[in-house]
Write a protein that holds these residues in place. Sequence first.
Motif, PDB file in Angstrom:
ATOM      1  N   THR A 115      19.891  32.092  34.977  1.00  0.00           N
ATOM      2  CA  THR A 115      20.352  30.777  34.524  1.00  0.00           C
ATOM      3  C   THR A 115      21.020  30.810  33.152  1.00  0.00           C
ATOM      4  O   THR A 115      21.549  29.791  32.695  1.00  0.00           O
ATOM      5  CB  THR A 115      19.174  29.788  34.476  1.00  0.00           C
ATOM      6  OG1 THR A 115      18.150  30.320  33.612  1.00  0.00           O
ATOM      7  CG2 THR A 115      18.601  29.572  35.870  1.00  0.00           C
TER       8      THR A 115
ATOM      9  N   LEU B  33      19.516  31.057  30.341  1.00  0.00           N
ATOM     10  CA  LEU B  33      18.661  30.397  29.354  1.00  0.00           C
ATOM     11  C   LEU B  33      17.944  31.427  28.489  1.00  0.00           C
ATOM     12  O   LEU B  33      17.822  32.590  28.872  1.00  0.00           O
ATOM     13  CB  LEU B  33      17.633  29.505  30.065  1.00  0.00           C
ATOM     14  CG  LEU B  33      18.207  28.387  30.929  1.00  0.00           C
ATOM     15  CD1 LEU B  33      17.082  27.643  31.653  1.00  0.00           C
ATOM     16  CD2 LEU B  33      19.037  27.423  30.086  1.00  0.00           C
TER      17      LEU B  33
ATOM     18  N   CYS C 132      15.906  25.036  26.372  1.00  0.00           N
ATOM     19  CA  CYS C 132      16.739  23.835  26.301  1.00  0.00           C
ATOM     20  C   CYS C 132      17.927  23.973  27.249  1.00  0.00           C
ATOM     21  O   CYS C 132      18.630  24.989  27.218  1.00  0.00           O
ATOM     22  CB  CYS C 132      17.237  23.612  24.880  1.00  0.00           C
ATOM     23  SG  CYS C 132      15.919  23.220  23.701  1.00  0.00           S
ATOM     24  N   LEU C 133      18.144  22.941  28.079  1.00  0.00           N
ATOM     25  CA  LEU C 133      19.303  22.936  28.972  1.00  0.00           C
ATOM     26  C   LEU C 133      20.526  22.368  28.271  1.00  0.00           C
ATOM     27  O   LEU C 133      21.655  22.767  28.556  1.00  0.00           O
ATOM     28  CB  LEU C 133      19.006  22.110  30.229  1.00  0.00           C
ATOM     29  CG  LEU C 133      17.804  22.553  31.070  1.00  0.00           C
ATOM     30  CD1 LEU C 133      17.712  21.707  32.341  1.00  0.00           C
ATOM     31  CD2 LEU C 133      17.900  24.034  31.430  1.00  0.00           C
ATOM     32  N   ASN C 134      20.289  21.401  27.390  1.00  0.00           N
ATOM     33  CA  ASN C 134      21.353  20.796  26.580  1.00  0.00           C
ATOM     34  C   ASN C 134      20.705  20.142  25.365  1.00  0.00           C
ATOM     35  O   ASN C 134      19.534  20.404  25.083  1.00  0.00           O
ATOM     36  CB  ASN C 134      22.179  19.798  27.407  1.00  0.00           C
ATOM     37  CG  ASN C 134      21.295  18.762  28.097  1.00  0.00           C
ATOM     38  OD1 ASN C 134      20.403  18.184  27.461  1.00  0.00           O
ATOM     39  ND2 ASN C 134      21.543  18.527  29.376  1.00  0.00           N
TER      40      ASN C 134
ATOM     41  N   GLY D 141      10.634  18.972  33.449  1.00  0.00           N
ATOM     42  CA  GLY D 141      11.713  18.677  32.521  1.00  0.00           C
ATOM     43  C   GLY D 141      11.295  17.628  31.508  1.00  0.00           C
ATOM     44  O   GLY D 141      10.486  16.737  31.809  1.00  0.00           O
TER      45      GLY D 141
ATOM     46  N   THR E 138      15.157  28.370  39.798  1.00  0.00           N
ATOM     47  CA  THR E 138      16.601  28.158  39.608  1.00  0.00           C
ATOM     48  C   THR E 138      17.056  26.863  40.256  1.00  0.00           C
ATOM     49  O   THR E 138      17.846  26.102  39.664  1.00  0.00           O
ATOM     50  CB  THR E 138      17.390  29.362  40.181  1.00  0.00           C
ATOM     51  OG1 THR E 138      16.964  30.562  39.547  1.00  0.00           O
ATOM     52  CG2 THR E 138      18.877  29.178  39.968  1.00  0.00           C
TER      53      THR E 138
ATOM     54  N   ILE F 149      15.841  24.019  38.092  1.00  0.00           N
ATOM     55  CA  ILE F 149      16.609  23.950  36.845  1.00  0.00           C
ATOM     56  C   ILE F 149      17.984  23.343  37.098  1.00  0.00           C
ATOM     57  O   ILE F 149      18.457  22.491  36.324  1.00  0.00           O
ATOM     58  CB  ILE F 149      16.730  25.354  36.224  1.00  0.00           C
ATOM     59  CG1 ILE F 149      15.387  25.789  35.649  1.00  0.00           C
ATOM     60  CG2 ILE F 149      17.812  25.383  35.138  1.00  0.00           C
ATOM     61  CD1 ILE F 149      15.312  27.251  35.259  1.00  0.00           C
ATOM     62  N   ASN F 150      18.631  23.741  38.169  1.00  0.00           N
ATOM     63  CA  ASN F 150      19.949  23.181  38.502  1.00  0.00           C
ATOM     64  C   ASN F 150      19.862  21.694  38.806  1.00  0.00           C
ATOM     65  O   ASN F 150      20.790  20.937  38.516  1.00  0.00           O
ATOM     66  CB  ASN F 150      20.548  23.941  39.683  1.00  0.00           C
ATOM     67  CG  ASN F 150      21.010  25.339  39.315  1.00  0.00           C
ATOM     68  OD1 ASN F 150      21.306  25.606  38.149  1.00  0.00           O
ATOM     69  ND2 ASN F 150      21.059  26.229  40.285  1.00  0.00           N
ATOM     70  N   THR F 151      18.750  21.261  39.383  1.00  0.00           N
ATOM     71  CA  THR F 151      18.535  19.839  39.619  1.00  0.00           C
ATOM     72  C   THR F 151      18.422  19.076  38.300  1.00  0.00           C
ATOM     73  O   THR F 151      19.028  17.997  38.136  1.00  0.00           O
ATOM     74  CB  THR F 151      17.275  19.607  40.464  1.00  0.00           C
ATOM     75  OG1 THR F 151      17.386  20.301  41.705  1.00  0.00           O
ATOM     76  CG2 THR F 151      17.056  18.124  40.737  1.00  0.00           C
ATOM     77  N   TYR F 152      17.685  19.633  37.371  1.00  0.00           N
ATOM     78  CA  TYR F 152      17.582  18.995  36.061  1.00  0.00           C
ATOM     79  C   TYR F 152      18.921  18.959  35.348  1.00  0.00           C
ATOM     80  O   TYR F 152      19.218  18.004  34.615  1.00  0.00           O
ATOM     81  CB  TYR F 152      16.548  19.725  35.186  1.00  0.00           C
ATOM     82  CG  TYR F 152      15.112  19.366  35.491  1.00  0.00           C
ATOM     83  CD1 TYR F 152      14.660  18.065  35.304  1.00  0.00           C
ATOM     84  CD2 TYR F 152      14.207  20.321  35.957  1.00  0.00           C
ATOM     85  CE1 TYR F 152      13.344  17.722  35.581  1.00  0.00           C
ATOM     86  CE2 TYR F 152      12.902  19.999  36.240  1.00  0.00           C
ATOM     87  CZ  TYR F 152      12.462  18.692  36.047  1.00  0.00           C
ATOM     88  OH  TYR F 152      11.163  18.358  36.306  1.00  0.00           O
ATOM     89  N   LYS F 153      19.714  19.978  35.544  1.00  0.00           N
ATOM     90  CA  LYS F 153      21.035  19.999  34.900  1.00  0.00           C
ATOM     91  C   LYS F 153      21.913  18.867  35.416  1.00  0.00           C
ATOM     92  O   LYS F 153      22.751  18.334  34.698  1.00  0.00           O
ATOM     93  CB  LYS F 153      21.731  21.349  35.131  1.00  0.00           C
ATOM     94  CG  LYS F 153      21.152  22.498  34.328  1.00  0.00           C
ATOM     95  CD  LYS F 153      21.912  23.779  34.599  1.00  0.00           C
ATOM     96  CE  LYS F 153      21.405  24.946  33.741  1.00  0.00           C
ATOM     97  NZ  LYS F 153      22.137  26.204  34.035  1.00  0.00           N
TER      98      LYS F 153
END
Length: 243
Positions: free
Chosen positions: A144, A146, A164-166, A191, A236, A239-243
């Motif tokens: 990812t 990260l 942190c994703l963003n 998240g 993964t 995480i992509n869902t949270y993104k």
Amino acid sequence: MKKQMHLASQYLAAAAISFVLEKDDDSHTNLGWSIEKKQLETHPLSSSGDILSLNYNTFSLEWNSPKNDASFTLDGKTHQQVLEWLVKTSKTFLDKVYTYEFHYDLPYTINASYAFKLNASKLKELASLRTLAQSSLVATLKETGLESDVRIWPHHFDSGAYACLNDDIAVGFGLAIPDALVNEHYFYISGYKGHNGLDTSNFDALSLGEWKNDGFKGAVLPATKINKDQAVQFFTEAINTYK
């Protein structure tokens, strides 16, 4: 063995509390997992690189450094005997006083006469779970893009990462021990926006695991019969869902 290893890991946490400079987030107490040696390890406890480890292969506490090397098998030993050994060796190797005191509560209690008893097959299973968690978390971070350390927090005894994703959203994910949420070891991810868990009620279903939104807000996947690729897929996708 799950309870015994959770209790035994507190000897390492107490060493960190005794000898490592305190950090506000308590990260000085967290532990590493060595896949090669199958052991929990403290941060360095001295300028010479001394660490205290809990070896799953030998069911023993071990001092490791270029200068010092000593081990103490836990099987059949009492809590009092372990503390006596730790106090003595800490004084010998570090010239410091080892104190068994904590600022958090555990789900278990221990007294001076509590005795450790080895179950080799169960301990091997627990070591395999820690290795699976470590390798899966490292692979997920790479997949990812990260960044996070992978550490074991002695209070909850979970292997975890936090990234942190963003600017607004972060995720915590790892392997947790059985609790009221899942009655076996399980992978988890949650998240956060600030200190608040993110609502998952409108998220699409995962191909592995399931979203929770009552109390714990995140996703869980029981670890039984799960391999590294499946764990990475679970993390993964979430995480992509949270993104």
